[in-house]
Scaffold this active site. Sequence first.
Site, PDB file in Angstrom:
ATOM      1  N   ASP A  97       1.038 -14.668  -3.931  1.00 53.22           N
ATOM      2  CA  ASP A  97       2.177 -13.943  -3.159  1.00 53.22           C
ATOM      3  C   ASP A  97       3.606 -14.112  -3.774  1.00 53.22           C
ATOM      4  O   ASP A  97       4.017 -15.187  -3.999  1.00 53.22           O
ATOM      5  CB  ASP A  97       2.374 -14.632  -1.479  1.00 53.22           C
ATOM      6  CG  ASP A  97       3.361 -13.939  -0.632  1.00 53.22           C
ATOM      7  OD1 ASP A  97       3.748 -12.827  -1.062  1.00 53.22           O
ATOM      8  OD2 ASP A  97       3.499 -14.389   0.293  1.00 53.22           O
ATOM      9  N   ASP A 293       6.281  -6.617  -3.281  1.00 51.82           N
ATOM     10  CA  ASP A 293       5.462  -7.616  -2.604  1.00 51.82           C
ATOM     11  C   ASP A 293       4.119  -7.817  -2.999  1.00 51.82           C
ATOM     12  O   ASP A 293       3.396  -6.814  -2.335  1.00 51.82           O
ATOM     13  CB  ASP A 293       5.903  -7.710  -1.125  1.00 51.82           C
ATOM     14  CG  ASP A 293       5.512  -9.089  -0.518  1.00 51.82           C
ATOM     15  OD1 ASP A 293       4.989 -10.055  -1.239  1.00 51.82           O
ATOM     16  OD2 ASP A 293       5.324  -9.113   0.672  1.00 51.82           O
TER      17      ASP A 293
END
Length: 625
Positions: A97, A293
């Site tokens: 992430d 992202d």
Amino acid sequence: MARALLIQLFTFTILLIVQSSPSTSLLLRPPHGGPRQSMLLPLFLSPPNPRRHLQRSDPQTHPNARMGLYDDLLRNGYYTTRLWIGTPPQMFALIVDTGSTVTYVPCSTCEQCGRHQDPKFEPELSSTYKPLQCNLDCNCDSEKVHCVYDRQYAEMSSSSGVLAEDVLSFGNLSELQPQRAVFGCENQETGDLYSQRADGIMGLGRGDLSIVDQLVEKGLISDSFSLCYGGMDIGGGAMVLGGISPPIDMVFTQSDPVRSPYYNIDLKEIHVAGKPLMLNPIVFDGRHGTVLDSGTTYAYFPEPVFIAFKDAIMKELNSIQKIRGPDPNFNDICFSGAGSDVSELSKTFPVVDMVFGNGQKLSLSPENYLFRHSKVRGAYCLGIFQNGKDPTTLLGGIIVRNTLVMYDREHSKIGFWKTNCSELWERLQISGAPPQMPSAPDREPPPTTAPTQVPDHVLPGELQIKQITCDMLLNVSYPNLKPHITELAEFIAYDLGINSSQVRLMNFTPNGNDSLIRLAIFPAGSSDYFSNATANSIIAQFAEHHVQLPATFGSYQLVGWNIEPLEKRTWWQQNYLVVFLAVVVTIIIGLSAFGMWFIWRHRQQMLNAYKPVNAAVPEQELQPI
């Protein structure tokens, strides 16, 4: 839970280390069209690490960590990698992430942690574990003994625990040796963090606690990392911690670390089928700008961008049928009649170009903005949605499927290179890179240092594989599994990210509540073989129990597998049809020739045995009386 990205800045107390960075930001889509949940960008934002000394470096002078990626973006909503913590190492599946900084796993002391893929981390079993003592640079627990962290998310999930230091190992194909690093030992988790299958989060964002920042600060890697997500047909992928030499045709865009704490790009225009959307470029610079992202599943556009994009796509697709989406809870935009072959989608769906401020553009194929309809064959849905009233443009993992994304933080830029991520090492031709995708080492017994052995399910060398056969022992709740075999094959194909036509039942043996089944998996479409990397990925998903079946099919155990390499087949095997036809033709010709000879011979015999009445024969000399 709202699907659009809602970034709200609430006022609350967050216990975290000074100058920490944003937390995880995931938008998840469970398998088979189930309800979608969201883990959104964090509530607390902070500036990037000001203490890092940015120096130009040659990626070839630093080691890097080459690591495999697992799972499927649209099945679980994320990709995971394997990280080993402690001495001896304990293995964990962590979501990669870029919107999070803290790397954390559930601790054995956690009384409110969900049931995840792997056992909880046991500090008492690691001889190198050391919790961080309370000091002026961190927030402390109520007893003022240990440093702690606390992460809150907009949809009210959370993670909190103790900050500790231990040895982190990066896998058996990594050049980077095990290193001591700070991570979070969870004592509590709520919401989606509690219910997810993955063990925890691997933070790749900017900040002191980021695993990237820690390795860079120690001078172990250059200030860069790369991610490569698999495509619509094949999941998995690759990750590199550290620098690599960029391919010559890699497309770059600036990424301003001051503009936002997230990894942003300088997006100016979007073209659909070569025609630009009539938008002011400033629309891509709202709030946090255009954010890339890795933890978000789909893409989310500001309202005017989404409307213009949707209308342009619909205009190009006026010849195919629009249908309802797989989930009645959402008003998905879906189309049928495109066929199941991903390589053919560009014949139906238009190319989308993202144009950056420097004039370079990234072309998106249909798999970069579509997802498969889970209930209708040959149907696809838009994987780009409206971001509520938020003007941020959020680009999730779907945008970069089969794309190597290089986060070159040292030079404040991000690069994109379209490629087959399941064969990344071969395509990059990295010196010393392995010929197959990295896979997790065997779980038992755990290695005493960084893993060095190749697991049993990793195929050696470079093979071209015609067929994969898997024997599975299935514990089912159906009284009779046989009528559900086709359904089972479809679920397995879905989880593997392949077409159901590629999965065939070869054998089925019921045994009480258990059933032994043999499945054969074949290459897609006109392809003659799987690559070594693709076969590794498929076998690993079975061996590591990443194939998730509905509860009615119970649990399964992979009891054996086999491959049929293309190059080991003899010329006779590879050309058996030609050989067969040649033999048949030869036999027919031979039989015809024999028949003709037999007829001729028989006629000759008949001619010799039969003498006509008027045949001329020599007279016999009269005998005297």
